[in-house]
Design a protein around this motif. Structure first.
Motif: not given
Ligand code: LMR
Length: 337
Positions: A42, A92, A95, A170, A172, A193, A210, A214, A237
């Motif tokens: 990204k 992502s 969200k 953890r 998202e 994140f 993840n 990341n 995303y």
């Molecule tokens: C996360 O929150 O782990 C991912 O969505 C972060 C991202 O934008 O890759």
């Protein structure tokens, strides 16, 4: 929520919120906010978009990138777009699922066996419909960008659902992901994140899921040395903007930006695949890391734990969308149906 969002877009239209002011001499400034490191699919996508847009629209457009939550985290960025504090973002899917429940298809475990299936679905009529589909009023989806398959990292070996019991995971912010870990007796902990590194370092969480890039970008494997290659879902995303900003662009500039975005999106897909390969090697070569590849029996236990979620979320996603995703997965794909 819908009424509040409606009021916001009305305010944006009536009072010009969300449209970057520019005189004839000023370039249009596109502030692009995202949450990950620059050296990730990204991050590179945002940089490519900036370079191409500025090269094709010299003096007319400037793209300022704000990576690593320097401006907003993904939970804040939708409102920030509506208020005109930024012009583009690429959260992502997880969200965005509170705004469009059908996007839960992307978080649901075992839908896409690999990135090729995920892309086939995105290019299908059902996938295109999701991109054009419901978001908060005043927000519009412009493109899909890829990252990769999700794997797990943890402080102890997680081979089976039973191993996950009691671990603080953890996640998202996403009802699907919450349900996924609650189903195996883990304690889901939603978190932006930007907090992940500290949460891992300080032992606030025991595990997380993840993508390889990341994980590597934050060196998570040094603190969570057990890496389970479950590949159970895809992290991708949606590049989004505000209607007020996009509709306010001169048509020829909007057309050029649309072309640039399409080109960059195709490149991000290749970059994502290369990063996944390269960062997987890097993560697994890190001293002290144990790679866990579940056996067929262990995979069956994960499917038993999570496949019932398909029925649970089918009404949110829509039977036709789920069927289109299963069709895109091909013969090898449909792990749950
Ligand atoms: C996360 O929150 O782990 C991912 O969505 C972060 C991202 O934008 O890759």
């Amino acid at each position: 929520m819908r009424i509040a969002m409606g009021c916001l877009i009305l305010a944006a239209i009536c009072f010009g919120i969300g449209v970057a002011p520019a005189t004839a001499a000023d370039p249009i400034v596109i502030r692009f906010s995202h949450v990950v490191a620059e050296d990730t699919p990204k991050g590179i996508g945002a940089q490519l978009f900036k370079e191409r847009a500025e090269a094709r629209l010299p003096g007319q457009v400037r793209v300022d990138i704000y990576p690593e939550e320097r401006k907003f985290n993904d939970s804040e960025v939708v409102l920030a777009l509506l208020f005109g504090d930024v012009e583009m973002a690429a959260p992502s899917f997880a969200k965005l699922t509170t705004f469009n429940k059908a996007l839960r298809i992307f978080d649901l475990p075992f839908v896409f066996p690999d990135m090729a299936a995920f892309r086939r679905f995105q290019e299908s009529p059902a996938g295109r419909e999701l991109l054009a589909g419901k978001l908060p009023s005043g927000i519009r989806g412009l493109a899909y960008w890829d990252n990769g398959m999700r794997v797990m990292t943890a402080t102890r070996a997680v081979r089976t659902p039973a191993d996950a019991e009691g671990l603080v995971f953890r996640i998202e912010p996403s009802l699907v992901l919450h349900t996924q870990y609650a189903r195996v007796g883990a304690i889901p902990q939603p978190m932006p994140f930007g907090r992940l590194f500290n949460a891992v370092r300080d032992g606030i969480i025991d595990a997380q899921e993840n993508t390889w890039s990341n994980i590597a970008s934050k060196n998570i494997q040094r603190m969570h040395p057990f890496v389970t290659e479950l590949d159970h879902s895809v992290l991708g995303y949606m590049v989004i903007t505000s209607d007020a900003f996009w509709a306010g662009l001169p048509p020829e500039i909007r057309a050029t930006l649309t072309t640039v975005l399409a080109e960059v999106s195709a490149e991000v897909a290749d970059i994502a695949d290369n990063y996944a390969r390269r960062e997987r090697e890097e993560v697994l070569a890190t001293e002290g890391v144990t790679a866990i590849e579940p056996t067929a029996a262990e995979m069956a236990a994960w499917r038993d734990a999570w496949c019932p979620m398909w029925d649970e979320f089918e009404a949110d996603i829509g039977a036709a969308t789920l069927a289109a995703a299963v069709a895109a997965a091909g013969p090898a794909g449909s792990a749950c149906r």
